[in-house]
Design a protein around this motif. Structure first.
Motif, PDB file in Angstrom:
ATOM      1  N   THR B  44      10.568 -41.211  40.132  1.00 18.54           N
ATOM      2  CA  THR B  44       8.739 -42.368  39.463  1.00 18.54           C
ATOM      3  C   THR B  44       8.994 -41.568  38.472  1.00 18.54           C
ATOM      4  O   THR B  44       7.467 -40.328  39.068  1.00 18.54           O
ATOM      5  CB  THR B  44       8.239 -43.124  39.897  1.00 18.54           C
ATOM      6  OG1 THR B  44       8.994 -43.636  41.024  1.00 18.54           O
ATOM      7  CG2 THR B  44       7.331 -44.214  39.345  1.00 18.54           C
ATOM      8  N   VAL B  45       8.450 -42.060  37.247  1.00 18.89           N
ATOM      9  CA  VAL B  45       7.295 -41.492  36.558  1.00 18.89           C
ATOM     10  C   VAL B  45       6.019 -42.071  36.387  1.00 18.89           C
ATOM     11  O   VAL B  45       6.408 -43.272  35.671  1.00 18.89           O
ATOM     12  CB  VAL B  45       7.720 -40.835  34.563  1.00 18.89           C
ATOM     13  CG1 VAL B  45       7.134 -40.083  34.218  1.00 18.89           C
ATOM     14  CG2 VAL B  45       9.428 -40.532  35.314  1.00 18.89           C
ATOM     15  N   LYS B  46       4.600 -41.052  36.406  1.00 18.23           N
ATOM     16  CA  LYS B  46       3.757 -41.603  36.692  1.00 18.23           C
ATOM     17  C   LYS B  46       2.929 -41.154  35.865  1.00 18.23           C
ATOM     18  O   LYS B  46       2.898 -39.368  35.467  1.00 18.23           O
ATOM     19  CB  LYS B  46       2.998 -41.933  37.668  1.00 18.23           C
ATOM     20  CG  LYS B  46       3.810 -43.033  38.895  1.00 18.23           C
ATOM     21  CD  LYS B  46       2.571 -43.179  40.119  1.00 18.23           C
ATOM     22  CE  LYS B  46       3.267 -44.199  41.085  1.00 18.23           C
ATOM     23  NZ  LYS B  46       3.137 -44.220  42.118  1.00 18.23           N
ATOM     24  N   ASP B  47       1.072 -41.644  35.226  1.00 17.65           N
ATOM     25  CA  ASP B  47       0.528 -40.973  33.953  1.00 17.65           C
ATOM     26  C   ASP B  47      -0.294 -40.463  35.209  1.00 17.65           C
ATOM     27  O   ASP B  47      -0.629 -40.544  36.136  1.00 17.65           O
ATOM     28  CB  ASP B  47       0.178 -41.286  33.145  1.00 17.65           C
ATOM     29  CG  ASP B  47      -1.012 -42.681  33.462  1.00 17.65           C
ATOM     30  OD1 ASP B  47      -0.453 -43.314  33.019  1.00 17.65           O
ATOM     31  OD2 ASP B  47      -1.165 -42.662  34.682  1.00 17.65           O
ATOM     32  N   LYS B  48      -1.536 -39.574  34.778  1.00  3.98           N
ATOM     33  CA  LYS B  48      -2.787 -38.787  35.658  1.00  3.98           C
ATOM     34  C   LYS B  48      -3.240 -40.037  36.067  1.00  3.98           C
ATOM     35  O   LYS B  48      -4.273 -39.693  37.480  1.00  3.98           O
ATOM     36  CB  LYS B  48      -3.593 -38.089  34.861  1.00  3.98           C
ATOM     37  CG  LYS B  48      -3.614 -36.856  34.105  1.00  3.98           C
ATOM     38  CD  LYS B  48      -3.939 -36.123  34.824  1.00  3.98           C
ATOM     39  CE  LYS B  48      -3.908 -34.465  35.264  1.00  3.98           C
ATOM     40  NZ  LYS B  48      -3.208 -33.395  33.989  1.00  3.98           N
ATOM     41  N   SER B  49      -3.814 -41.365  35.745  1.00  2.00           N
ATOM     42  CA  SER B  49      -3.986 -42.285  36.723  1.00  2.00           C
ATOM     43  C   SER B  49      -3.358 -42.542  37.768  1.00  2.00           C
ATOM     44  O   SER B  49      -3.483 -44.234  38.328  1.00  2.00           O
ATOM     45  CB  SER B  49      -5.055 -43.080  35.679  1.00  2.00           C
ATOM     46  OG  SER B  49      -3.854 -42.899  34.685  1.00  2.00           O
TER      47      SER B  49
END
Lengths: 511, 981
Positions: B44-49
């Protein structure tokens, strides 16, 4: 692969580049909607159209600036500020009437100066072009006509501004130095004397509007008539003026029995007119109806124009007419203006009845001369204003006409004799014959009678200033408008704009 | 028969076994390695939040084996070789993860705070923001203005410090005056030069705003000089949207809006007029027809605006395409004023020859219909008294033939003004990579613009009654062809020295033709302007035609060098030749130099971690302006000059139409620009501060010349000089940035000081000239402005008025104390040039919602209120109407131009407020994006100015005047939707 790619590159560049290689750096302009001066003026037709601007320049001699300056600075015309501010126009009409003009507060003066200078330049340019060209039909006469028109403009200049630049050679591009009034005066005389007999002498439809022998002699007559003012040291030239007048009277001009013939819409048939400024309604230039009529006069007179309510006659000028003189109502539009349908007097936007009173009453004259009601003042009605007029006027404006020559001759005769003479009286009565029925001839026409007759006959025709100066009344107080004027006002100042571009010019004394 | 020995028999199976094992092991190994090569990796690719990022790219590094994350940020990738995976997404810093035998690899991407890597269009190419050493402001589609957008200028208003876009009139067919860093020409235009997709000389109206990807404004001479003799007022580079390498996307954008006038002049109403007449014993018999008419209200309406745009784009590895169709229809708040336009655009990029040749074909078509307003109707609406009705009881129209009086509603109902225009251009570009880093481009462009105009004044209306019906038709055609060749070279030496070079040649030709005809006096009005021949009063001057041409040939070059993107240097030069220049100055050279220092990359700056980027730059260049010169101005010509009379007939007169000037050339502007670009606190604060010094010389102006010896009283010559100095500030602040809530503030401020420094040279002298005209009755020959050395362009010049005395008369200051008030007492009474222009945009994004509020303002300028001068006086009562102020001001004087009518024009305007909602992507099946919004334009303004609106026409030598024929501004409320499939 490399070979292919270079080949491809060459193909692309070559295909697109080849057609344009010739024009790679070619910046020549191709002119489409005008003609380069080198390409035009080679056939008689083209030459005629290139020479014609000299006659179109005559229109400005009876254009906005001179029509106002000639009469307004004297006691014939006034353009008062109307209630609400119309015609204040920066004060120029007040300055002109009250003799408070300076070298840069009256555009009428600046405009008149540039009208003269640009007309002279046009004459010089065309003269040089004709002199240098071959194949010009009637070359000598054409050159004579150009010189005479130029002499006419210098005559205007001597009258209005006095000293100034005297340029005769279009090829001379140096800034001109000023010559004295006398030098310019003598130049005009020498030019006219040189060409007067080279001009055509016929009075026909063909000669109408051209610089003819009659016209040249008329200018000459004016020069001699005013010699004492323009060349005082040379003395009065009444006899020479008389001789010139006689030449004109000897030509086929006729004092038209119908006075109105010289002022009607199609006045080119009048044989009384010696030199006209020719106007055409479609081309514009004769703005008299627009300038003088009240906004709602168009309704009363059945016109399709939106006039500006400007030019009005000085009350005392109008009142000086004999009530029986038909010229009073031929020259001025006076009295109530009626709605053609209802028959009642039209009411103006200020709720007042539209009655052109002779009197002009100014209110609240404080820092400036105040204002008067919209409808005040007798208006210019000399040139026929036809029903249905929807553009500028068609009527030509006579610069010289035979009636003027008659009165000039009468004046010369009386001045030479020192008192009334029979010939002079006959001339004056010939003029009065048209104006009174029953006839009211004068028993013996003295100088004062002639002065007054000129005023009755020549209202609005731009001679008030010149005549007043000659008769010595120009500086007198004009009741209701100004007191006695300083002698410097006998000449107009050289405009500041002109002196800014040519520092060799010298200002007239007192300015 | 050999019988196996027992031990042979005993050994065979073992041998076979061993062989089997070997085989098995081999297969196992192969199998395992195949299984190993075919490893499926998920993650899974997520962002900082912690939010998943759909559409992020996951690829085996430096291969084309990759995939895209789904709606929940998950991906699945079969990996056979390679040791690392690279995760990337637009606006984020790419991450590389080594595989290390893992089958589940997650990634957390963080924002790419390095904004200076954004690619920006500059003249004839692109650069990253870090590489730019000139002053280039870039505005991309996401930052464009929202609201009523009719052309590209609307997108930019208030976005670029120093770029002032003023709409002086509320007429929907009128354009805006665009100025960058002050006025720098007297005669010609000071509008920036427009380049569309690399083609110079375009028109902001020819490309639909929805098709624009980004706009770069080249503000200083070092960036603009590559456009040579047309770039003195700056350059606006428009880049349109191209197709992308993805599945086809269809987008629709549309809005519908309602316009209403913001404020009308406060004229007396019927009751106030009657009360005044009663109180002052005025005779109004016959004037009062018992009505109560609000004339301005009668000529106005609620306008409806709509705008629809559909675009379709897509592409693959070797090509992409973009097609779009837009339609806008705007109704002005004055009846019969309208504008509608259709834009069609098609663009296709195709790569071939091993991707070395890129062919681009673009076609753009604009069809517009517009109906401008007849400003005379505003004057009539001011003047006509309120106690008369629009129509009388018997159904006939009320009318009045007095000066400046008439029925404006009748004018609007029966008179027609129609303009139809068509602009088409086609562009084909071939870009070929000869060697790595060396490209050659050939560009061919052809444009044709046509315009058709028709006007009819009905014979019963105020406009047409004097001519008894007036019809006019005009048509123009403008052809433009351009060919351009450029050679580009790009190379990095020793990994630290980056060099680019550009050489080019361009050829352009313009051909313009125009003709018209008019006629008057029609027996019936039914034919309008469609049957000119039936008019009964045709004059010679009623038929006319014109044609002219001009050419521009140029060569140009640029060289840039940077060391590790730390030290940047650029130089450009352009040589322009124009057919319009005089014979003595056919060619001009325009060089420029600039340099920049990315201080933030220096080692000594690494300790300042709060500084992301800091760049200092300086640039100097020489640009030119040839707009003030028309074709053929430098040669001797004869033209038609009226007619002359000969023996009963009229013939055409010919004469010189101008003084030729073989020294005529472009106006030259030299500009020195200093700038600091910064980005701090991980891009929470970023911006630019700039200072510039712009000197324009060889200003074109028409000088008076003595008529002997010149044949014409005026000549166009290059003489004067002017200076503009200023300071600009751009600030972007992001005070709040959390998972759900983002608040961004953009602030723009600019100060420009304009000064005329000279109007004379050795040949022509002028110190001051009064210009302008006080366009009120009796005001001719009253000038309003002055053009003088030592003052800025457009300085007001007139009497100084300290108020009214107890009798209601003006009190003018006696400047020279000579006891008399005359033209010697006129003085400088203000300037319409603002001291400060500024704008502020606040954008708040909270979950699906977004709100932006955009303020724009101007400070320190003055405006001449003509309407007040003309109508705030009781002089015109009872026959004409006046403003309510006439009753309260106490003025009893006839209006005179003075500082009494010069008002403070500072204002701040809520230009646009926009509230939108973007639907969640998961909730829609095949819709990629859906946003709905509500927007308000020109919601309110705060100003001390008493007239209709302080934003007035700022062009020419007489700016800053609200005339008595001013078209009021309007307020729009609109709703719109953006949707893409």
């Amino acid at each position: 692969m490399k070979k292919t790619s270079i080949l491809l590159l060459l193909m692309i560049v070559g295909l697109t580049l080849t057609p344009w290689l010739q024009s790679c750096t070619d910046l020549n302009e191709v002119v489409y909607d005008q003609v380069s001066t080198a390409d035009f003026g080679n056939t008689p037709k083209e030459i005629a159209s290139l020479v014609s601007p000299i006659y179109n320049s005559l229109k400005t001699a009876r254009g906005w600036n001179f029509t106002h300056l000639g009469e307004e600075s004297a006691d014939m015309m006034v353009v008062p500020t109307r209630k609400g501010g119309d015609w204040w126009d920066g004060g120029q009409h007040m300055y002109t009437k009250q003799h408070t003009w300076t070298n840069n507060n009256t555009p009428l003066i600046t405009g008149a100066y540039s009208d003269i200078q640009s007309s002279i330049t046009t004459c010089n340019r065309i003269l040089k072009m004709v002199q240098d060209k071959t194949g010009v039909p009637n070359k000598d006469r054409t050159i004579a006509e150009i010189r005479a028109v130029r002499a006419f403009w210098y005559y205007m200049y001597v009258d209005y501004f006095g000293q100034g630049p005297l340029v005769t050679d279009y090829a001379d591009t140096s800034l001109p130095t000023p010559k004295s009034r006398v030098e310019i005066y003598n130049f005009v005389l020498s030019e006219l004397i040189a060409v007067k007999d080279l001009l055509r002498a016929d009075v026909t439809g063909d000669s109408y509007g051209k610089m003819t022998k009659g016209a040249a002699y008329s200018i000459l007559a004016k020069m001699y008539l005013n010699a004492q003012v323009w060349n005082p040291a040379g003395g009065a030239q009444w006899q020479k003026c008389l001789d010139a007048c006689n030449v004109v009277i000897g030509l086929p001009y006729v004092l038209e029995a119908d006075w109105k013939k010289s002022f009607q819409v199609k006045n080119e048939d009048s044989k009384e007119i010696i030199l006209p400024a020719i106007f055409s309604g479609v081309l514009g230039g004769n703005f008299l109806a627009n300038a003088t009529l009240h906004y709602l006069d168009a309704l009363a007179l059945g016109l399709n124009i939106g006039p500006w309510n400007g030019m009005s006659a000085d009350p005392n000028y109008v009142k000086s007419y004999d009530p029986a003189d038909k010229r009073l109502n031929w020259s001025f539009l006076r009295g109530p203006m009626l709605d053609p349908v209802k028959g009642t007097v039209i009411i103006t936007a200020h709720g007042r009845p539209l009655i052109h009173t002779d009197d002009i009453t100014m209110y609240e004259a404080t820092t400036n001369w105040g204002w008067c009601n919209q409808e005040d003042g007798a208006r210019c009605y000399k040139w026929e204003i036809p029903k249905g007029l929807s553009s500028d006027m068609e009527n030509d404006f006579a610069i010289f006409r035979l009636a003027d020559i008659y009165l000039m001759k009468a004046e010369c005769l009386v001045r030479i004799a020192g008192g009334p003479t029979a010939d002079a009286t006959d001339l004056v009565n010939a003029i009065r014959k048209r104006a009174f029925s029953p006839e009211k001839p004068i028993a013996a026409a003295a100088l004062e009678d002639i002065r007054l007759e000129r005023r009755y006959e020549m209202a609005w025709e731009q001679y008030a200033r010149q005549d007043n100066i000659r008769f010595g009344t120009f500086l007198n107080a004009v009741p209701g408008w100004r007191g006695v004027s300083d002698p410097k006002h006998l000449l107009f100042p050289i405009p500041k704009d002109a002196m800014d571009v040519n520092n060799k010019l010298v200002q007239n004394p007192g300015y | 028969m050999k019988r196996f020995q027992t031990d042979e028999i005993r050994n065979y199976p073992v041998f076979m076994g061993i062989r089997k094992v070997y085989l098995a092991l081999m297969f196992l190994m192969i199998g395992t390695s195949m299984v190993f090569a075919q490893t499926t990796i998920t993650g899974t690719v997520k962002d900082k939040s912690g939010d998943p990022i759909p559409g992020a790219t996951v690829v085996v590094t430096n291969t084309s084996n990759g995939t895209i994350t789904d709606m929940s940020g998950k991906y699945t990738l079969k990996v056979s070789s390679g040791t690392t995976l690279t995760f990337s997404f637009i606006g984020m810093k790419p991450i590389t993860e080594t595989i290390n035998n893992r089958t589940v690899i997650n990634a957390v991407l963080s924002e790419d705070v390095v904004t200076l890597s954004e690619v920006v269009a500059i003249g004839y190419g692109t650069q990253t923001k870090r590489e730019i050493s000139g002053s280039v402001a870039n505005v991309s589609a996401k930052d464009f203005n929202k609201g009523v957008i009719s052309n590209a200028a609307d997108l930019l208003q208030g976005k670029v410090a120093g770029l002032n876009i003023t709409k002086g009139s509320g007429d929907v067919t009128s354009g805006a005056t665009i100025r960058l860093r002050g006025t720098s020409s007297l005669n010609g235009s000071s509008a920036p030069f427009v380049v569309i997709d690399g083609v110079p000389g375009g028109d902001l109206n020819s490309v639909a705003p929805q098709d624009i990807e980004s706009i770069s404004v080249l503000k200083d001479a070092s960036s603009a000089a590559i456009y040579g003799s047309r770039s003195a007022s700056g350059v606006i580079l428009i880049t349109t949207k191209k197709g992308t390498k993805s599945a086809p996307v269809i987008s629709y954008e549309g809005y519908v809006g309602i316009d209403n006038v913001t404020n009308k002049p406060k004229l007396l109403n019927g009751d106030q007029w009657r009360a005044y007449a009663k109180a002052n014993n005025k005779d109004i018999t016959g004037m009062d027809l018992g009505a109560n008419t609000d004339w301005f209200g009668e000529i106005m309406r609620t306008g409806v605006t709509q705008n629809h745009s559909l675009s379709y784009s897509g592409g693959g590895d070797h090509n992409n395409y973009m097609a779009s169709l837009s339609y806008i229809d705007m109704q002005g708040v004055v009846k019969a004023n309208s504008m509608s336009r259709v834009n069609m655009r098609f663009s296709i990029n195709q790569k071939t020859f091993d991707d070395r040749l890129l062919l681009t074909l673009t076609a753009n078509e604009v069809m517009g219909d517009n109906s401008p307003t007849d400003n005379e109707n505003f004057i009539l609406a001011y003047n006509t008294i309120p106690v008369v009705p629009v129509k009388l009881a018997d159904g006939t129209w009320y009318d009045n033939t007095d000066f400046d009086q008439g029925n404006p509603v009748r004018n609007i109902t029966y008179n027609k003004r129609e303009n139809r225009e068509n602009k088409f251009y086609g562009n084909i570009k071939a870009d070929y990579e000869i060697l790595k880093g060396l490209n050659v481009t050939a560009n061919a462009f052809k444009e044709r613009n046509t315009n058709d105009w028709g006007l009819y004044n009905n014979s019963t209306t105020q406009e047409g009654r004097n001519a008894q019906g007036y019809a006019q038709r005009q048509s123009s055609l403008w052809d433009r062809s351009m060919f351009e060749y450029t050679l580009r070279y790009k190379k990095t030496y020793k990994e630290v020295h980056n060099i680019t070079a550009l050489a080019g040649y361009s050829w352009e030709q313009n051909d313009y033709r125009y003709f018209g005809a008019q006629n008057q006096q029609f027996r019936t009005d039914l034919l309008g302007f469609d049957n000119l021949q039936s008019g009964e009063n045709l004059k010679p001057a009623d038929v006319y035609s014109q044609r002219n041409m001009s050419k521009l040939i140029s060569s140009f070059g640029r060289f840039t060098y940077n060391y590790l993107e730390k030290y940047v240097f650029a130089a450009t030069v352009r040589r322009d030749g124009s057919s319009k220049f005089g014979a003595n100055h056919k060619w001009g050279t325009f060089p420029s130099f600039s340099g920049a220092w990315n201080i933030s990359k220096e080692r000594f700056m690494s300790s300042y971690t709060f500084i992301d980027d800091l760049k200092l730059r300086v640039g100097y260049g020489i640009t030119g302006n040839q707009d003030g010169i028309g074709p053929y101005n430098s040669i001797d010509l004869y033209g038609q000059q009226g007619k002359y009379y000969d023996g009963g007939q009229w013939y055409t007169t010919y004469g010189p139409t101008q003084n030729s000037n073989p020294n005529l050339k472009w106006e030259k502007t030299a500009m020195l620009n200093y700038g600091i670009d910064f980005s701090l606190f991980k891009n929470r604060v970023s911006g630019t501060v700039e200072y510039y010094n712009k000197k324009t010389s060889d200003l074109l102006y028409t000088y008076n010349v003595p008529t002997p010896p010149y044949s014409y009283g005026t000549i166009l010559a290059n003489v004067g000089s002017m200076s503009n100095k200023g300071l600009e500030l751009l600030l972007n602040i992001i005070p709040v940035k959390t998972r759900d809530l983002t608040w961004t503030i953009n602030i723009n401020m600019a100060h420009n000081k304009n000064l005329v420094t000279s109007l004379s040279n050795s040949e022509f002298q002028m110190t001051a000239v009064k210009v302008g005209s006080a366009f009120i009755r009796g005001g001719s020959n009253t000038t309003t402005h002055i053009l003088e050395v030592g003052h800025d362009v457009g300085t007001f010049f007139g009497y100084e008025c300290t108020g009214l005395d107890k009798n209601g008369k003006y009190v003018f200051t006696d400047i020279n104390k000579d006891g008399v008030i005359n033209d010697k007492d006129m003085t400088y009474i203000g300037s319409p040039q603002p001291k400060l222009t500024y704008s502020m945009n606040n954008t708040v994004n909270w979950k699906q919602w977004d709100l932006s509020v955009f303020f724009r303002g101007v400070y320190g300028n003055k405006v001449l209120n003509y309407s007040r001068m003309s109508f705030a006086t009781t002089q015109w009562l009872m026959g004409g109407n006046v403003l309510v102020e006439a009753l309260t001001s106490g003025l009893t004087d006839s209006p005179i131009y003075s500082s009494y009518y010069i008002e403070n024009g500072s204002f701040i305007r809520l230009e646009n407020a926009n509230l939108g909602y973007t639907f969640k992507k998961e909730s829609m099946k095949w819709i990629k994006n859906l946003r709905v919004y509500v927007s308000g334009q020109n919601l309110f303004k705060i100003t001390k100015y008493k007239g209709l609106d302080p934003e007035v026409d700022m062009s020419g030598l007489t700016p800053g005047v609200e005339g008595r024929d001013y078209y009021p501004k309007s307020r729009t409320i609109m709703m719109g939707v953006n949707i893409s499939f």
